[in-house]
Design a protein around this motif. Structure first.
Motif, PDB file in Angstrom:
ATOM      1  N   VAL A 297      63.432  31.369  38.551  1.00 14.15           N
ATOM      2  CA  VAL A 297      62.976  29.992  38.391  1.00 14.15           C
ATOM      3  C   VAL A 297      62.629  29.720  36.928  1.00 14.15           C
ATOM      4  CG1 VAL A 297      61.256  28.290  39.099  1.00 14.15           C
ATOM      5  CG2 VAL A 297      62.115  29.960  40.757  1.00 14.15           C
ATOM      6  N   LEU A 298      61.875  30.634  36.319  1.00 15.86           N
ATOM      7  CA  LEU A 298      61.499  30.478  34.913  1.00 15.86           C
ATOM      8  C   LEU A 298      62.734  30.464  34.013  1.00 15.86           C
ATOM      9  CD1 LEU A 298      59.374  30.351  32.674  1.00 15.86           C
ATOM     10  CD2 LEU A 298      59.230  32.857  32.776  1.00 15.86           C
ATOM     11  N   GLY A 299      63.668  31.380  34.253  1.00 15.67           N
ATOM     12  CA  GLY A 299      64.879  31.439  33.441  1.00 15.67           C
ATOM     13  C   GLY A 299      65.708  30.174  33.548  1.00 15.67           C
ATOM     14  N   GLY A 300      65.822  29.637  34.761  1.00 13.35           N
ATOM     15  CA  GLY A 300      66.571  28.397  34.940  1.00 13.35           C
ATOM     16  C   GLY A 300      65.944  27.236  34.193  1.00 13.35           C
ATOM     17  N   CYS A 301      64.614  27.166  34.199  1.00 15.26           N
ATOM     18  CA  CYS A 301      63.914  26.102  33.471  1.00 15.26           C
ATOM     19  C   CYS A 301      64.144  26.218  31.966  1.00 15.26           C
ATOM     20  CB  CYS A 301      62.419  26.143  33.783  1.00 15.26           C
ATOM     21  SG  CYS A 301      62.007  25.694  35.491  1.00 15.26           S
ATOM     22  N   ILE A 302      64.137  27.435  31.453  1.00 15.43           N
ATOM     23  CA  ILE A 302      64.390  27.652  30.014  1.00 15.43           C
ATOM     24  C   ILE A 302      65.821  27.258  29.671  1.00 15.43           C
ATOM     25  CG2 ILE A 302      64.632  29.428  28.236  1.00 15.43           C
ATOM     26  CD1 ILE A 302      62.272  30.891  29.592  1.00 15.43           C
ATOM     27  N   LEU A 303      66.769  27.651  30.519  1.00 16.72           N
ATOM     28  CA  LEU A 303      68.177  27.342  30.260  1.00 16.72           C
ATOM     29  C   LEU A 303      68.434  25.834  30.306  1.00 16.72           C
ATOM     30  CD1 LEU A 303      70.717  29.011  29.674  1.00 16.72           C
ATOM     31  CD2 LEU A 303      71.230  28.958  32.113  1.00 16.72           C
ATOM     32  N   ALA A 304      67.677  25.123  31.123  1.00 20.38           N
ATOM     33  CA  ALA A 304      67.864  23.671  31.235  1.00 20.38           C
ATOM     34  C   ALA A 304      67.525  22.939  29.941  1.00 20.38           C
ATOM     35  CB  ALA A 304      67.011  23.130  32.382  1.00 20.38           C
ATOM     36  N   VAL A 305      66.723  23.575  29.085  1.00 20.05           N
ATOM     37  CA  VAL A 305      66.343  22.958  27.810  1.00 20.05           C
ATOM     38  C   VAL A 305      67.471  23.049  26.782  1.00 20.05           C
ATOM     39  CG1 VAL A 305      64.623  23.046  25.932  1.00 20.05           C
ATOM     40  CG2 VAL A 305      63.924  23.515  28.284  1.00 20.05           C
ATOM     41  N   LEU A 306      68.391  23.986  26.967  1.00 25.71           N
ATOM     42  CA  LEU A 306      69.427  24.302  25.974  1.00 25.71           C
ATOM     43  C   LEU A 306      70.189  23.073  25.442  1.00 25.71           C
ATOM     44  CD1 LEU A 306      71.160  26.380  24.417  1.00 25.71           C
ATOM     45  CD2 LEU A 306      72.514  26.682  26.495  1.00 25.71           C
ATOM     46  N   PRO A 307      70.688  22.168  26.299  1.00 22.58           N
ATOM     47  CA  PRO A 307      71.463  21.035  25.774  1.00 22.58           C
ATOM     48  C   PRO A 307      70.638  20.022  24.976  1.00 22.58           C
ATOM     49  CG  PRO A 307      71.922  21.395  28.113  1.00 22.58           C
ATOM     50  CD  PRO A 307      70.702  22.183  27.773  1.00 22.58           C
ATOM     51  N   HIS A 308      69.329  20.147  25.013  1.00 21.87           N
ATOM     52  CA  HIS A 308      68.474  19.125  24.413  1.00 21.87           C
ATOM     53  C   HIS A 308      67.838  19.572  23.102  1.00 21.87           C
ATOM     54  CE1 HIS A 308      69.003  17.091  28.235  1.00 21.87           C
ATOM     55  NE2 HIS A 308      68.547  18.172  28.863  1.00 21.87           N
ATOM     56  N   VAL A 309      68.278  20.715  22.568  1.00 19.98           N
ATOM     57  CA  VAL A 309      67.758  21.192  21.280  1.00 19.98           C
ATOM     58  C   VAL A 309      68.913  21.326  20.300  1.00 19.98           C
ATOM     59  CG1 VAL A 309      65.867  22.437  22.383  1.00 19.98           C
ATOM     60  CG2 VAL A 309      67.987  23.633  21.902  1.00 19.98           C
ATOM     61  N   SER A 310      68.580  21.353  19.016  1.00 19.23           N
ATOM     62  CA  SER A 310      69.589  21.543  17.971  1.00 19.23           C
ATOM     63  C   SER A 310      69.283  22.820  17.203  1.00 19.23           C
ATOM     64  CB  SER A 310      69.607  20.335  17.029  1.00 19.23           C
ATOM     65  OG  SER A 310      68.328  20.149  16.447  1.00 19.23           O
ATOM     66  N   GLY A 311      70.285  23.296  16.481  1.00 11.69           N
ATOM     67  CA  GLY A 311      70.132  24.536  15.721  1.00 11.69           C
ATOM     68  C   GLY A 311      70.694  25.712  16.485  1.00 11.69           C
ATOM     69  N   THR A 312      71.667  26.392  15.893  1.00 13.36           N
ATOM     70  CA  THR A 312      72.346  27.469  16.610  1.00 13.36           C
ATOM     71  C   THR A 312      71.406  28.615  16.966  1.00 13.36           C
ATOM     72  OG1 THR A 312      73.028  28.432  14.486  1.00 13.36           O
ATOM     73  CG2 THR A 312      74.582  26.944  15.563  1.00 13.36           C
TER      74      THR A 312
END
Length: 423
Positions: A297-312
């Motif tokens: 559950v925690l990992g999925g929540c972290i991964l969901a943030v990925l498209p909304h941040v910038s910087g490789t």
């Protein structure tokens, strides 16, 4: 079974099976690692490459089920040997010029040979360790996957960059044959299959009851989400680093190690914490079920943030941490199934579990390929694919938290099996 000693030679077998899983995952990662060169060489689009990634899992589940029933009757030593020979021989056709069709067929054969790998290896290890001592060796066995990638990625990427992707397959074939020789010399069958404690508990339970138990369903659901992330990592992580984030193949080889280093730490930590919790009197519901499902559950929540941040750098970090946390579930599910499954049926049940959750390996790579192909840009396609992954991880983790109750499952199934009907 509490206090039962560990037989002499158990850790030697654990190490050999750890190496078995190292080879197994090195075989899996090579297509994803060489993804961009393969696509360029064979003129493949994203959807075709997704099909190549999924082809590995086409017979994976079927093979896992068939072999699971075989190891109920045949020593795991010989089954493991046969699988390793198949893996090795399936690599050599790629050493020369090869068509997409040939590569596809060889990956299907490899998948059929590797489908039962973890389940059979876990079944073999459980013949060397009593129940209360199985979590740590299961964690070590699981680490074969991480170390297979950690060790293989730099070496294979060096071969790909300096020679070609064809040679990388040949290297894996030779390494596989080396393990075959070592296993022939040192591999043995565990002695705990016929201990007095296990004979006393050897009441057969109908497979329908075992496979419809909520803990079995919970294990399949939770690990399905974790394997979705893993199969994307095997097939699409390196192409994402190259095509989506703009790194070179050489740089991508180094970055591709990061998820597996982090995942290895999570798996070992989970195995250690679980074993400590058990020794302190925690139920396996908490020490295995909750401990394995909550990180999904925690990992999925972290991964969901990925498209909304910038910087490789931040994007890579979120992908590594989010997908790496799901490794906990692999450590705890086989021991949970072993808690309530009779020894004579354990190989089949663990293999059926493996066959069901690895269906994610068929769906995930081809889904990602289709999303990338139809997206406005490759990067947009990757981000959509990772968002889908995040949702599946959260859902599977929640199902795990709701369904994983191995301690009460054992009591319920034993009570049902004690009744004279249908047994």
């Amino acid at each position: 079974m509490t206090g039962q000693p560990t037989p002499k030679g158990a850790w030697k077998i654990t190490f050999l099976l750890f190496l078995f899983m190292v080879v197994n995952f090195a075989d899996k990662i090579v297509v994803g690692l060489a993804g961009v060169p393969i696509m360029n060489d064979l003129k493949l689009d994203a959807q075709q490459f997704g099909e190549l990634g999924s082809s590995f899992f086409l017979l994976f589940s079927i093979s896992a089920i068939i072999v699971g029933f075989i190891v109920n009757r045949i020593d795991t030593r010989w089954v493991l040997l046969a699988m390793a020979v198949i893996w090795s021989l399936a690599q050599f056709p790629m050493v020369g010029a090869v068509s997409f069709t040939t590569l596809l067929i060889c990956r299907i054969i490899l998948g059929a040979g590797e489908g039962p790998a973890f389940s059979v290896a876990a079944h073999a290890i459980y013949k060397w360790f009593p129940d209360e001592k199985r979590t740590l060796p299961t964690a070590i066995l699981s680490q074969g996957s991480a170390f297979g990638v950690i060790l293989a990625v730099p070496a294979l990427n060096w071969v790909i960059v300096n020679y070609s992707w064809h040679h990388a397959f040949g290297v894996l074939g030779v390494v596989g044959l080396m393990w075959v020789v070592a296993w022939l010399m040192l591999g043995k069958e565990g002695p705990l299959v016929s201990t007095a404690a296990e004979i006393a508990d050897e009441r057969r339970i109908p497979y329908l009851q075992l496979l419809t138990s909520r803990t079995f369903i919970g294990c399949c659901a939770a690990t399905f989400g974790a394997y979705w992330a893993l199969s994307l990592g095997l097939t699409w992580f390196t192409p994402f680093i190259v095509q989506g984030l703009g790194f070179s193949q050489k740089e991508a080889g180094l970055i591709s190690v990061l998820p597996w280093v982090f995942g290895a730490s999570i798996v070992l930590l989970t195995g250690w914490i679980s074993q400590v919790m058990l020794t302190k009197g925690y139920t396996t519901r908490g020490a295995r079920g909750v401990l394995g499902a909550a990180p999904l559950v925690l990992g999925g929540c972290i991964l969901a943030v990925l498209p909304h941040v910038s910087g490789t750098g931040l994007q890579v970090a979120l992908l590594v941490i989010g997908s790496g946390l799901c490794g906990s579930i692999y450590v705890v599910c086989p021991p949970m199934l072993g808690e309530f499954t009779p020894v004579s049926q354990r190989g089949a049940v663990i293999s059926i579990y493996g066959a069901l959750y690895t269906l994610a390996g068929i769906i995930a790579p081809i889904t990602m390929g289709s999303v990338i192909k139809h997206a406005a840009t490759p990067l947009e396609g990757y981000m959509t694919g990772f968002t889908i992954n995040a949702a599946i991880m959260v859902a599977s983790g929640v199902l795990g938290l709701l369904l994983l109750w191995p301690n009460t499952e054992r009591a319920r199934l034993n009570a049902a099996a004690a009744q004279p009907k249908f047994a």
